[in-house]
Design a protein around this motif. Structure first.
Motif, PDB file in Angstrom:
ATOM      1  N   HIS A  60       0.677  -1.278   0.187  1.00 48.81           N
ATOM      2  CA  HIS A  60      -0.104  -0.090   0.186  1.00 48.81           C
ATOM      3  C   HIS A  60       0.857   1.075   0.128  1.00 48.81           C
ATOM      4  O   HIS A  60       1.489   1.755   0.895  1.00 48.81           O
ATOM      5  N   HIS A  62       1.517   5.131  -2.382  1.00 46.20           N
ATOM      6  CA  HIS A  62       1.106   6.037  -3.398  1.00 46.20           C
ATOM      7  C   HIS A  62       2.444   6.423  -4.254  1.00 46.20           C
ATOM      8  O   HIS A  62       2.967   7.273  -3.776  1.00 46.20           O
ATOM      9  N   TYR A 155     -13.365   3.208  -2.046  1.00 45.36           N
ATOM     10  CA  TYR A 155     -13.434   4.093  -1.143  1.00 45.36           C
ATOM     11  C   TYR A 155     -14.845   4.478  -0.584  1.00 45.36           C
ATOM     12  O   TYR A 155     -15.676   4.400  -1.371  1.00 45.36           O
ATOM     13  N   ASP A 317       1.411   2.778   3.481  1.00 43.21           N
ATOM     14  CA  ASP A 317       0.577   3.846   2.899  1.00 43.21           C
ATOM     15  C   ASP A 317       1.281   5.171   2.770  1.00 43.21           C
ATOM     16  O   ASP A 317       0.771   6.188   2.942  1.00 43.21           O
ATOM     17  N   ALA A 319       2.082   8.366   1.212  1.00 42.21           N
ATOM     18  CA  ALA A 319       1.566   9.043   0.596  1.00 42.21           C
ATOM     19  C   ALA A 319       2.305  10.275   1.139  1.00 42.21           C
ATOM     20  O   ALA A 319       1.744  11.258   1.814  1.00 42.21           O
TER      21      ALA A 319
HETATM   22  O1  URP Z   1      -3.908   9.881   4.090  1.00 47.65           O
HETATM   23  C1  URP Z   1      -4.115   8.922   3.716  1.00 47.65           C
HETATM   24  N1  URP Z   1      -3.960   7.712   3.875  1.00 47.65           N
HETATM   25  N2  URP Z   1      -3.583   9.305   2.123  1.00 47.65           N
HETATM   26  C2  URP Z   1      -3.503   8.531   1.080  1.00 47.65           C
HETATM   27  C3  URP Z   1      -4.678   7.973   0.350  1.00 47.65           C
HETATM   28  C4  URP Z   1      -5.230   6.814   1.199  1.00 47.65           C
HETATM   29  O2  URP Z   1      -6.528   6.969   1.599  1.00 47.65           O
HETATM   30  O3  URP Z   1      -4.672   5.952   1.303  1.00 47.65           O
END
Ligand code: URP
Ligand code: ZN
Ligand code: ZN
Length: 483
Positions: A60, A62, A155, A317, A319
């Protein structure tokens, strides 16, 4: 007699099932032998006193992604894979993210072009599905699943990503028919938007109020709801970035019923709290992510879930939005209200070293759990096993070697992503990554990158066994033909 390209000698070799002291012989990028006193290799690594595990899988993150509000992540495939490999990760699974109106096929093509020639380690993609239009559901997704895109994230929140309950059911039903894994971001959108509006209108605009809007109850409510939808049509799901107690309890209840509900958590829920979002000046925005970090008690619930098997996957995650970027964490300027600031924290490189030092070496999780959380479970759940996530003979020689004695003070200056901050700045730990090996090549030593971008390969994913329905029904008649 086999002649090895590389022999890793005398380490504690650990899988998600067992550990033993021995050697690994590597030939042509694959694990060729496991044993004692293997013949000399062209190269040798002395791993005595160190831990040798499958290379990490970060399932996970981004990367080179435009967020739903139009902000680019700070990392592209070059900096993200460089950073990941310096932290013991040998495979990343970022997202190919659909924006509304886009063809999923086109999206996948775009992300391949972004990754082409840039990656230092292997990678695959999950799809983010924000617009399950007729062509997407009827043609694109079924064909993409056959092509190795066997997992998608959906989501229940964010204006531009949110699916309705009936759209969630459409996706779950498709995943059921074609055997794909559905990852779900579970927070109650309407409740959060309502709270956020009221908070901002009353002058409560600082990052800490993000935690009020994205409170534990909105997370646990949505977690409960998506589990109910999954149960209704008998489809396994994975809840991503679970932040604390009440959401964990929803998952425990589902598991106790026998449901296949998988769960992921992340470093931010172990090492950050709401107080970090309440830091003076502009620092609070560095730690803003969704769901947000909770408090010390919730951190203990997350540790317990990692130890006892509630959590299957530990992901970053990652991001990344830079602090010096007016379109990143400084979006909207110094007086911006919390809704304007992009959500997300970086974590690709520190994910596993922190779990190793604070989890394994401090006795919070066992060695088998460490390996399962770092790599093996993600490989199994997302259809990459046993090529990835294992030390089996014939598997890719993706290996991480861990040094229990190495002392590190976490600082952005020792990391290799394209960020200008880490939320873990100043944290002191004992135990860190020593060496990372990808398909038999030493790609990082002592946190320094050695591999050239472009050597990473795309990994199509198998249809995972984890996504096979249970074959149980909440109905008194079998109506599964309608799903
Ligand atoms: O705050 C987050 N997690 N940003 C990345 C997008 C997500 O929902 O994973
Ligand atoms: Zn999410
Ligand atoms: Zn995410």
């Amino acid at each position: 007699m086999t002649s090895y390209d590389l022999v890793i000698r005398g380490g504690t070799l650990a899988t998600a099932g067992e550990s033993f002291v021995g050697d690994i012989g590597i030939k042509d990028g694959l694990i060729a032998s496991l044993g004692r006193d293997l013949p000399k290799g062209a190269k040798e690594i002395d791993a005595r006193g160190k831990l040798v595990t499958p290379g990490g899988i970060d399932a996970h993150c981004h990367v080179a992604q435009i967020s739903s509000t139009g902000v680019w992540t700070a990392d592209d495939f070059e900096s993200a894979t460089r950073s990941a490999m310096c932290g013991g990760t040998t495979t990343i699974v970022p997202f190919a993210a659909q924006h509304r109106g886009q063809s999923l096929r086109e999206v996948v093509k775009e992300y391949h072009a972004r990754a082409e020639g840039k990656t230092s380690i292997d990678y695959s993609f999950h799809l983010i599905v924000s617009d399950p239009h007729e062509t997407a559901l009827g043609q694109e997704l079924p064909a993409l699943i056959e092509d190795g895109y066997t997992s998608f994230k959906i989501y229940t929140t964010y204006d531009a990503l949110k699916l309705s309950d009936r759209q969630v059911l459409d996706i779950l039903a498709l995943a059921r028919r074609k055997r794909a894994m559905v990852m779900i971001h579970a927070e109650n959108h309407d409740a959060m938007s309502w709270l956020a509006e009221k908070l901002i209108a009353s002058g409560r605009k600082r990052p800490v109020y993000h935690c009020f809007a994205h409170n534990m109850t909105v997370e646990s409510e949505a977690t409960h709801r998506v589990i109910a939808l999954a149960e209704m049509i008998d489809q396994p799901i994975l809840i991503v970035h679970v932040s604390g107690r009440e959401a964990i309890e929803e998952i425990r209840r589902a598991r106790a019923k026998g449901l296949k509900v998988f769960a992921e958590t992340c470093p931010q829920y172990l090492f950050l709290t709401q107080e970090d979002l309440d830091k003076q000046g502009l620092l609070g925005r560095m730690c803003m992510c969704s769901p947000p970090p909770r408090d010390k008690i919730n951190q203990e619930y997350v540790w317990r879930g990692l130890a006892d098997g509630l959590f299957d996957v530990f992901s970053s995650d990652h991001a990344p939005y830079r602090f010096d970027d007016p379109e990143g964490k400084m979006r909207g300027g110094p007086d911006a209200h919390f809704k304007m600031i992009p959500n997300g924290v970086p974590g690709l490189e520190v994910r596993l070293p922190l779990l190793y030092a604070e989890g394994l070496l401090k006795g919070r999780i066992t060695l088998e759990r460490f390996v399962a959380l770092a790599a093996t479970n993600a490989a199994k759940i997302y259809g990459l096993y046993p090529r990835k996530g294992s030390l089996a003979i014939g598997a890719d020689a993706d290996i991480a070697i861990w040094d229990p004695e190495r002392e590190v003070t976490v600082s952005q200056s020792i990391l290799h992503d394209n960020m200008d901050y880490t939320p873990y700045e100043g944290m002191k730990v004992k135990g860190w990554i020593d060496t990372t090996i990808s398909r038999g090549e030493i790609v990082s030593i002592k946190g320094e990158p050695l591999a050239k971008p472009g050597r990473g390969r795309f990994l199509p994913k198998d249809k995972p066994d984890a996504a096979i329905p249970l074959g149980r029904s909440i109905f008194t008649e079998d109506i599964s033909d309608i799903f």
